[in-house]
Design an enzyme around this catalytic site. Structure first.
Site, mmCIF file in Angstrom:
data_model
loop_
_atom_site.group_PDB
_atom_site.id
_atom_site.type_symbol
_atom_site.label_atom_id
_atom_site.label_comp_id
_atom_site.label_asym_id
_atom_site.label_seq_id
_atom_site.Cartn_x
_atom_site.Cartn_y
_atom_site.Cartn_z
ATOM 1 C CB CYS A 2 -0.862 0.017 1.255
ATOM 2 S SG CYS A 2 -1.749 -1.507 1.523
ATOM 3 N NE ARG A 27 3.875 2.097 -1.898
ATOM 4 C CZ ARG A 27 5.060 1.511 -1.640
ATOM 5 N NH1 ARG A 27 6.097 1.752 -2.417
ATOM 6 N NH2 ARG A 27 5.195 0.685 -0.636
ATOM 7 C CD1 TRP A 74 -1.399 -5.521 -2.742
ATOM 8 C CD2 TRP A 74 -2.181 -4.564 -4.589
ATOM 9 N NE1 TRP A 74 -1.332 -6.444 -3.742
ATOM 10 C CE2 TRP A 74 -1.813 -5.895 -4.891
ATOM 11 C CE3 TRP A 74 -2.678 -3.778 -5.600
ATOM 12 C CZ2 TRP A 74 -1.940 -6.450 -6.159
ATOM 13 C CZ3 TRP A 74 -2.801 -4.327 -6.867
ATOM 14 C CH2 TRP A 74 -2.450 -5.644 -7.138
ATOM 15 C CG ASN A 100 2.982 -0.746 2.788
ATOM 16 O OD1 ASN A 100 2.370 -1.738 2.399
ATOM 17 N ND2 ASN A 100 4.177 -0.415 2.323
ATOM 18 N N GLY A 101 1.832 -3.078 5.122
ATOM 19 C CA GLY A 101 2.525 -4.266 5.624
ATOM 20 C C GLY A 101 1.504 -5.328 6.032
ATOM 21 C CD GLU A 484 7.511 -16.472 -17.569
ATOM 22 O OE1 GLU A 484 6.559 -17.042 -18.126
ATOM 23 O OE2 GLU A 484 7.481 -15.285 -17.198
ATOM 24 C CE LYS A 488 7.650 -12.110 -18.726
ATOM 25 N NZ LYS A 488 6.799 -13.207 -18.502
ATOM 26 C CD GLU A 491 5.054 -10.916 -21.925
ATOM 27 O OE1 GLU A 491 3.870 -10.553 -21.951
ATOM 28 O OE2 GLU A 491 5.529 -11.570 -21.000
ATOM 29 C CG HIS A 507 11.638 -36.083 -30.979
ATOM 30 N ND1 HIS A 507 11.773 -37.390 -31.393
ATOM 31 C CD2 HIS A 507 12.096 -36.043 -29.703
ATOM 32 C CE1 HIS A 507 12.246 -38.125 -30.404
ATOM 33 N NE2 HIS A 507 12.450 -37.333 -29.367
ATOM 34 C CE LYS A 606 0.718 -7.329 -14.827
ATOM 35 N NZ LYS A 606 1.913 -8.161 -15.135
HETATM 36 C C1 AGP Z 1 3.019 -12.724 -18.854
HETATM 37 O O1 AGP Z 1 4.206 -11.934 -18.908
HETATM 38 C C2 AGP Z 1 1.927 -12.142 -19.728
HETATM 39 N N1 AGP Z 1 1.674 -10.791 -19.377
HETATM 40 C C3 AGP Z 1 0.677 -13.026 -19.761
HETATM 41 O O2 AGP Z 1 1.058 -14.257 -20.339
HETATM 42 C C4 AGP Z 1 0.023 -13.333 -18.396
HETATM 43 O O3 AGP Z 1 0.842 -14.187 -17.638
HETATM 44 C C5 AGP Z 1 -1.310 -14.042 -18.664
HETATM 45 O O4 AGP Z 1 -2.147 -13.162 -19.379
HETATM 46 C C6 AGP Z 1 -2.012 -14.485 -17.365
HETATM 47 O O5 AGP Z 1 -2.326 -13.352 -16.598
HETATM 48 P P1 AGP Z 1 -2.851 -13.583 -15.087
HETATM 49 O O6 AGP Z 1 -1.713 -14.190 -14.332
HETATM 50 O O7 AGP Z 1 -3.220 -12.217 -14.600
HETATM 51 O O8 AGP Z 1 -4.018 -14.513 -15.161
#
Ligand code: AGP
Length: 611
Positions: A2, A27, A74, A100-101, A484, A488, A491, A507, A606
């Protein structure tokens, strides 16, 4: 995570506090509140929702008070509601407090204070602090002494500020585990806040409070002391950041800030959850359904993107340590399966935002089938958090960058805790569990060592900024890390990057290897290390640079790779939390070198709330 702020001085407190909350909105943003004090008493307003809701409610109010506190929340304990928003107050209402905590022992303290006659109105852990200090505030006891006595009973983390009608010119601020910075304004005013961002518009002269320190702020000046009443004198520091970068902790992007803060956010995830010495974990969110969890004989994990990659690590972990069959499903596909599932099947939804439509749809399907549903979520009060039977929160604060980093490593840590929780309900031995939990508790420190290489890793990425196609290889626990790492890179830099199970290369995918296609290989000293070395040799023979994430220089000495990024060694099951960090930094450096918008990549959001 927070944001708190307190102001005392010559200006009207309300506008300074509201502007400061706005600067800390990144935050946390699920509720907010202010308390302004004047000789008549308190003016307090609290609203669930974004800061704009509180701003709307304040329209027309222009309180003249020159001392006050504010908070942007938060949520960790208690849904985002008006009542749960801060400030929280004492029974008499003459002491207001923002925090906050996390107060780990808030339940015990609440019971003790209730037995002493205190009444509580919210579901939060924070409200306990107001009553705890009120209980110590006997006649003749200064506010700082009552605060000191109260805080000595607290287990957990706090960055707090409080005001009281008993001493109407005083703000008390105290810190343990959550940041607090004091700004000294040229006009003599004082501002205490969670973040420099809330102060920098008024002054660049600051003092950072350290753990177990308390500051007493009045219009005449400030004093800092330890919780043992030892006086502290510390010189002012000059902040050179501009306002924009202050919200990013002085970094160029939120993504870099969130990568580098992972040792802290990992600590926040683990706080109060490892019962050391007993090989046990404390998963408060699962306590109410402990017996149902004890009876499950199959776990289906549904998630998307990074969350699914975390779930894939969880699959290995839970099968290995809890002996429960696990399958990980793409949430967007899960809903089309006619999966046979008995009453002892549980479904775990993993989601940082808690609002991902595909994951929510999968969850609805699991509920329709009458299955036990669990959530692993970062945003308290989000749809997935609300709709599961029980769950666990990450407690890493809002993740602003679209590319998930701190939430991902927090998901991995929570999955380790879940594996131990499930395992100890079954046949997992004390010794094995203790070994895993000890290793987990060492990770924040080990992660910090990886962060020290950030500059070098970013520079390495810049060397490769022209490469347009990338392969990422990993085996077993490192296979999801390879996926992963590829996600990264693709994207935030929009180039083609693909993760493979290293054993799968022969394969088909190895046809992709050529001199223009660098390969990143996850090669820690684990149970499949020698096999991974063989894969590196296969790739080596076909050209293309090789970057290895390893535990030692051997992979380089065997002249197998062009670069090795060394990460500390840990248990195989824990190594993804360390091997993923160089991939996060590499992707960041690569995208920056290509001049792209790292925090807000094209075409992405996001939280993907559409199917
Ligand atoms: C991850 O870097 C991406 N932004 C995306 O794959 C994300 O992980 C996915 O949309 C799932 O989001 P969530 O964890 O909020 O469900």
């Amino acid at each position: 995570m927070c944001g708190i702020i307190g102001y005392v001085g010559t200006q009207r407190a309300l506008p300074v506090i509201m502007e400061g909350l706005k600067r800390m909105e990144y935050r946390g943003y699920d509720s907010a509140g202010v308390s302004i004090m004047d000789p008549v008493g308190f003016f307090t307003l609290k609203r669930a929702g974004k800061l704009a809701v509180l701003e709307g409610a304040l329209e027309g109010h222009s309180h003249a008070g020159t001392i006050g506190i504010g908070h942007i929340r938060w949520a960790t304990h208690g849904a985002p509601t008006d009542i749960n928003a801060h400030p929280h107050y004492s029974c008499r209402g003459d002491l207001h407090l923002v925090h906050n905590g996390i107060i780990e022992n808030y339940r015990e303290l609440r019971d003790e204070l209730t037995a002493l006659g205190h009444t509580f109105v919210s579901e939060t852990d924070t409200e306990v602090l107001a009553h705890l200090i009120e209980q110590e505030l006997q006649p003749g006891v200064p506010l700082e002494t009552a605060t000191e006595r109260g805080l000595k009973k607290v287990v957990g983390a706090y960055g707090l500020a409080l005001i009281s009608a008993r001493e109407p010119e005083k703000i008390i601020a105290a810190r343990l585990g959550s940041p607090l910075v004091l700004g000294v304004v040229p006009d003599g005013s004082l501002i205490v806040a969670s973040d420099v961002a809330a102060i920098i518009a008024h002054t660049r002269d600051v003092v950072y409070l350290q753990d177990r320190e308390m500051a007493v702020l009045t219009p005449k000046g400030y004093a800092i002391r330890t919780l043992d009443a030892q006086e502290v004198s510390r010189p002012l520091e000059r902040v050179e950041w501009d306002i924009g970068s202050a919200e990013k902790g002085g970094h160029a992007h939120f993504m870099l800030k969130e990568i580098l803060e992972q040792p802290d956010t990992l600590n926040a995830t683990l706080l109060g959850r490892i019962i050391s010495g007993e090989g046990l974990v404390k998963m408060g969110g699962l306590e109410t359904i402990a017996d149902r969890v004890r009876n499950i004989d199959r776990l289906i994990i549904v998630a998307c993107g990074s969350a699914r990659h975390a779930g894939m690590v969880g699959e290995y972990l839970i099968e290995e340590y809890a002996d429960i069959p696990v399958e990980v499903e793409l949430a967007s596909e899960f809903r089309y399966r006619r999966f046979p599932a008995g009453g002892k099947t549980a479904v775990l939804a993993i989601s940082q935002s808690g609002e991902t439509a595909d994951t929510l749809a999968a969850l609805h399907e699991a509920k329709r089938r009458g299955l036990l549903t669990l959530g692993l979520v970062n945003v308290a009060g989000s749809s997935i958090a609300r709709e599961t039977d029980a769950g666990m929160y990450n407690h890493v604060g809002p993740e602003i960058a679209v590319a998930s980093t701190k939430a991902f490593t927090s998901q991995l840590a929570l999955l380790v805790l879940l594996a131990v929780y499930l395992g100890r309900q079954r046949r997992l031995s004390h010794a094995l569990s203790e070994e895993l939990l000890h290793g987990l508790s060492q990770l924040p420190l080990q992660m910090g060592k990886v962060m020290q290489q950030a500059e070098g890793i970013i520079a390495l990425a810049q060397k490769y900024r022209h490469a347009e196609r990338w392969l990422y290889l990993g085996r077993k626990y490192q296979y999801p890390v390879a996926l992963e790492g590829a996600l990264k890179l693709k994207e935030i830099s929009y180039c083609h990057a693909e993760g493979f199970a290293a054993g799968e290369m022969k394969h088909g995918p190895i046809a992709l290897v050529d001199a223009a296609t660098p390969t990143v290989v996850l090669a820690p000293r684990d149970s499949v290390y020698e096999k991974t070395i063989s894969n590196i040799e296969e790739v080596r023979a076909r050209g293309g640079a090789i970057i290895a994430i390893a535990n030692d220089e051997e992979t380089v000495q065997r002249s197998l790779v062009d670069h090795a990024i060394i990460v500390p060694r840990t248990l195989e099951a824990l190594s993804p939390l360390l091997t993923v960090v160089p991939l996060q930094l590499f992707a960041y450096g690569f995208a920056v070198a290509r001049g792209l918008d790292v925090d807000k990549p094209r075409n992405l959001a996001k939280s993907v709330t559409v199917e």
